[in-house]
Design a protein around this motif. Sequence first.
Motif, PDB file in Angstrom:
ATOM      1  N   HIS A 145      46.950   0.651  14.506  1.00 47.33           N
ATOM      2  CA  HIS A 145      46.054   1.650  13.687  1.00 47.33           C
ATOM      3  C   HIS A 145      47.497   2.612  12.781  1.00 47.33           C
ATOM      4  CE1 HIS A 145      44.045   5.723  12.722  1.00 47.33           C
ATOM      5  NE2 HIS A 145      43.004   4.637  12.414  1.00 47.33           N
ATOM      6  N   GLY A 146      47.040   2.791  11.668  1.00 50.99           N
ATOM      7  CA  GLY A 146      47.793   3.535  10.825  1.00 50.99           C
ATOM      8  C   GLY A 146      48.691   2.703   9.918  1.00 50.99           C
ATOM      9  N   GLY A 154      32.236   4.925  12.628  1.00 56.02           N
ATOM     10  CA  GLY A 154      33.633   6.127  13.156  1.00 56.02           C
ATOM     11  C   GLY A 154      34.737   5.173  13.215  1.00 56.02           C
ATOM     12  N   VAL A 155      34.609   3.717  12.862  1.00 56.93           N
ATOM     13  CA  VAL A 155      35.824   2.826  13.047  1.00 56.93           C
ATOM     14  C   VAL A 155      35.995   2.312  11.669  1.00 56.93           C
ATOM     15  CG1 VAL A 155      37.118   1.114  14.377  1.00 56.93           C
ATOM     16  CG2 VAL A 155      35.591   2.599  15.600  1.00 56.93           C
ATOM     17  N   ARG A 156      37.288   2.330  11.264  1.00 55.75           N
ATOM     18  CA  ARG A 156      37.411   1.556   9.909  1.00 55.75           C
ATOM     19  C   ARG A 156      38.502   0.433   9.935  1.00 55.75           C
ATOM     20  NH1 ARG A 156      38.564   5.819   5.393  1.00 55.75           N
ATOM     21  NH2 ARG A 156      38.811   4.041   4.304  1.00 55.75           N
ATOM     22  N   PRO A 157      38.128  -0.699  10.164  1.00 55.86           N
ATOM     23  CA  PRO A 157      38.968  -1.967  10.079  1.00 55.86           C
ATOM     24  C   PRO A 157      40.092  -1.836   9.271  1.00 55.86           C
ATOM     25  CG  PRO A 157      36.629  -2.842  10.106  1.00 55.86           C
ATOM     26  CD  PRO A 157      36.572  -1.337   9.761  1.00 55.86           C
ATOM     27  N   ASP A 158      39.938  -1.380   7.938  1.00 55.59           N
ATOM     28  CA  ASP A 158      41.095  -1.353   7.245  1.00 55.59           C
ATOM     29  C   ASP A 158      42.189  -0.442   7.260  1.00 55.59           C
ATOM     30  OD1 ASP A 158      39.614  -3.141   5.559  1.00 55.59           O
ATOM     31  OD2 ASP A 158      39.134  -1.818   4.033  1.00 55.59           O
ATOM     32  N   GLY A 182      41.686  -9.628  20.813  1.00 56.59           N
ATOM     33  CA  GLY A 182      40.434  -9.722  21.215  1.00 56.59           C
ATOM     34  C   GLY A 182      39.426  -8.527  20.860  1.00 56.59           C
ATOM     35  N   ILE A 183      40.128  -7.333  21.138  1.00 53.64           N
ATOM     36  CA  ILE A 183      39.369  -6.017  20.800  1.00 53.64           C
ATOM     37  C   ILE A 183      39.209  -5.863  19.284  1.00 53.64           C
ATOM     38  CG2 ILE A 183      39.498  -3.484  20.786  1.00 53.64           C
ATOM     39  CD1 ILE A 183      38.823  -4.581  23.312  1.00 53.64           C
ATOM     40  N   TYR A 184      40.118  -6.378  18.573  1.00 50.06           N
ATOM     41  CA  TYR A 184      40.071  -6.149  17.030  1.00 50.06           C
ATOM     42  C   TYR A 184      38.860  -7.330  16.560  1.00 50.06           C
ATOM     43  CZ  TYR A 184      40.972  -6.353  12.267  1.00 50.06           C
ATOM     44  OH  TYR A 184      40.559  -6.447  10.787  1.00 50.06           O
ATOM     45  N   ARG A 185      39.030  -8.407  17.135  1.00 46.90           N
ATOM     46  CA  ARG A 185      37.994  -9.387  16.490  1.00 46.90           C
ATOM     47  C   ARG A 185      36.665  -9.237  17.097  1.00 46.90           C
ATOM     48  NH1 ARG A 185      40.397 -13.731  14.156  1.00 46.90           N
ATOM     49  NH2 ARG A 185      42.665 -13.925  14.240  1.00 46.90           N
ATOM     50  N   GLY A 186      36.539  -8.783  18.275  1.00 46.38           N
ATOM     51  CA  GLY A 186      35.153  -8.576  18.911  1.00 46.38           C
ATOM     52  C   GLY A 186      34.702  -7.017  18.535  1.00 46.38           C
ATOM     53  N   VAL A 187      35.096  -6.415  18.247  1.00 43.66           N
ATOM     54  CA  VAL A 187      34.693  -5.037  18.014  1.00 43.66           C
ATOM     55  C   VAL A 187      35.245  -4.277  16.628  1.00 43.66           C
ATOM     56  CG1 VAL A 187      34.638  -2.404  18.799  1.00 43.66           C
ATOM     57  CG2 VAL A 187      34.642  -4.314  20.386  1.00 43.66           C
ATOM     58  N   LEU A 224      34.407   3.903  22.926  1.00 43.22           N
ATOM     59  CA  LEU A 224      35.819   4.211  23.381  1.00 43.22           C
ATOM     60  C   LEU A 224      36.994   4.098  22.033  1.00 43.22           C
ATOM     61  CD1 LEU A 224      37.717   4.724  25.532  1.00 43.22           C
ATOM     62  CD2 LEU A 224      37.743   2.349  26.166  1.00 43.22           C
ATOM     63  N   VAL A 225      36.817   3.091  21.150  1.00 45.25           N
ATOM     64  CA  VAL A 225      37.708   2.800  20.044  1.00 45.25           C
ATOM     65  C   VAL A 225      37.635   4.370  19.230  1.00 45.25           C
ATOM     66  CG1 VAL A 225      38.084   1.729  18.265  1.00 45.25           C
ATOM     67  CG2 VAL A 225      37.813   0.411  20.083  1.00 45.25           C
ATOM     68  N   LYS A 226      36.373   4.697  18.932  1.00 45.63           N
ATOM     69  CA  LYS A 226      36.022   5.869  18.116  1.00 45.63           C
ATOM     70  C   LYS A 226      36.648   7.044  18.834  1.00 45.63           C
ATOM     71  CE  LYS A 226      32.497   8.898  16.078  1.00 45.63           C
ATOM     72  NZ  LYS A 226      31.033   8.877  15.856  1.00 45.63           N
ATOM     73  N   THR A 227      36.689   7.151  20.038  1.00 43.71           N
ATOM     74  CA  THR A 227      37.078   8.515  20.828  1.00 43.71           C
ATOM     75  C   THR A 227      38.616   8.320  20.751  1.00 43.71           C
ATOM     76  OG1 THR A 227      35.128   8.437  22.268  1.00 43.71           O
ATOM     77  CG2 THR A 227      37.018   9.613  23.081  1.00 43.71           C
ATOM     78  N   LEU A 228      39.099   7.338  20.716  1.00 40.60           N
ATOM     79  CA  LEU A 228      40.467   7.279  21.044  1.00 40.60           C
ATOM     80  C   LEU A 228      41.055   7.659  19.762  1.00 40.60           C
ATOM     81  CD1 LEU A 228      41.223   4.027  22.948  1.00 40.60           C
ATOM     82  CD2 LEU A 228      41.769   6.344  23.753  1.00 40.60           C
ATOM     83  N   LEU A 229      40.454   7.261  18.641  1.00 37.98           N
ATOM     84  CA  LEU A 229      41.040   7.737  17.121  1.00 37.98           C
ATOM     85  C   LEU A 229      40.531   8.983  16.729  1.00 37.98           C
ATOM     86  CD1 LEU A 229      39.615   4.332  15.307  1.00 37.98           C
ATOM     87  CD2 LEU A 229      41.943   4.815  16.030  1.00 37.98           C
ATOM     88  N   THR A 230      39.664   9.694  17.242  1.00 38.42           N
ATOM     89  CA  THR A 230      39.459  10.892  17.010  1.00 38.42           C
ATOM     90  C   THR A 230      39.671  12.037  17.821  1.00 38.42           C
ATOM     91  OG1 THR A 230      37.066  10.648  17.660  1.00 38.42           O
ATOM     92  CG2 THR A 230      37.506  10.093  15.508  1.00 38.42           C
ATOM     93  N   GLU A 231      38.894  12.100  19.149  1.00 40.82           N
ATOM     94  CA  GLU A 231      39.003  12.915  20.258  1.00 40.82           C
ATOM     95  C   GLU A 231      40.483  13.136  20.837  1.00 40.82           C
ATOM     96  OE1 GLU A 231      36.665  15.094  20.740  1.00 40.82           O
ATOM     97  OE2 GLU A 231      35.042  14.168  19.713  1.00 40.82           O
TER      98      GLU A 231
END
Length: 260
Positions: A186-187, A163-167, A151-156, A72-79
Amino acid sequence: MTDPMHRTILLFDIERFGTRDDVEQAYLRRLLYEVVDSTLLKADIHETARLRADRGDSVMELVDAQASVPTLVKTLLTETPALLHSKNRLMAASAQMRLRIVLSSGYVAVDELDGWVGSDLNHAVRLLDSDPLRDALKQREEASVLCVSDGIYRGVVRHGPLGVRPDDFHRITVETKEGPTVAWLHGRPASSGPAAADRAADPSAPHTGTTSSGPAAIDLSGASFGGSYVAGDQHGVSGQGRVTGDVHLGGGSTGPGEQK
């Protein structure tokens, strides 16, 4: 009231909805539904695995805990940005839709009036309405901005799933009625101010904010009510009649809700 169940909490809000006329608002609401439905479908989350509440200018989704949060995180960032671009490119700049998006998680119960109750939900709404998120969207050319809970940041996110870059996320502090709370945006950060200061802080520092002082209900009971309250703030909402597990939201609809 049902027992609280752990859900992924996903919120979308249309920027400057209250400045549009009735025709534009109706069109943007249809467009929002298309973007949200397509996003969740691309994340392999089907209607039977989610519940929806409609706040007029916003959509809130409770997603089954079994659904993949990294996907879901990847989809929100791309799709999701791609979907917005494909819709907006056919519209005049003044009519385009821009979204604030929050992804969080926590325990939410459904009461006898089909209202949603839970301090974790209140916390997610606080993030959606926060100044840092509003300011980030205003300062960017992109049509959406994503904020995830601590919580989402630390857990995922911080583990860098495919497809997800923490930086690409930076730490922010959101001032709420219950006190400061940490989230991740993000950003690129602002060049100065609190966001930049938070980015320079130790990312591993413990979460010191209090998310909520107690639960509040979001009334989804039918079409005749005038609105409901989330920790003191009024939001018009309606159920969409979706079922997942043993939880059901009653049907009904309202006109545009809280306008910003």
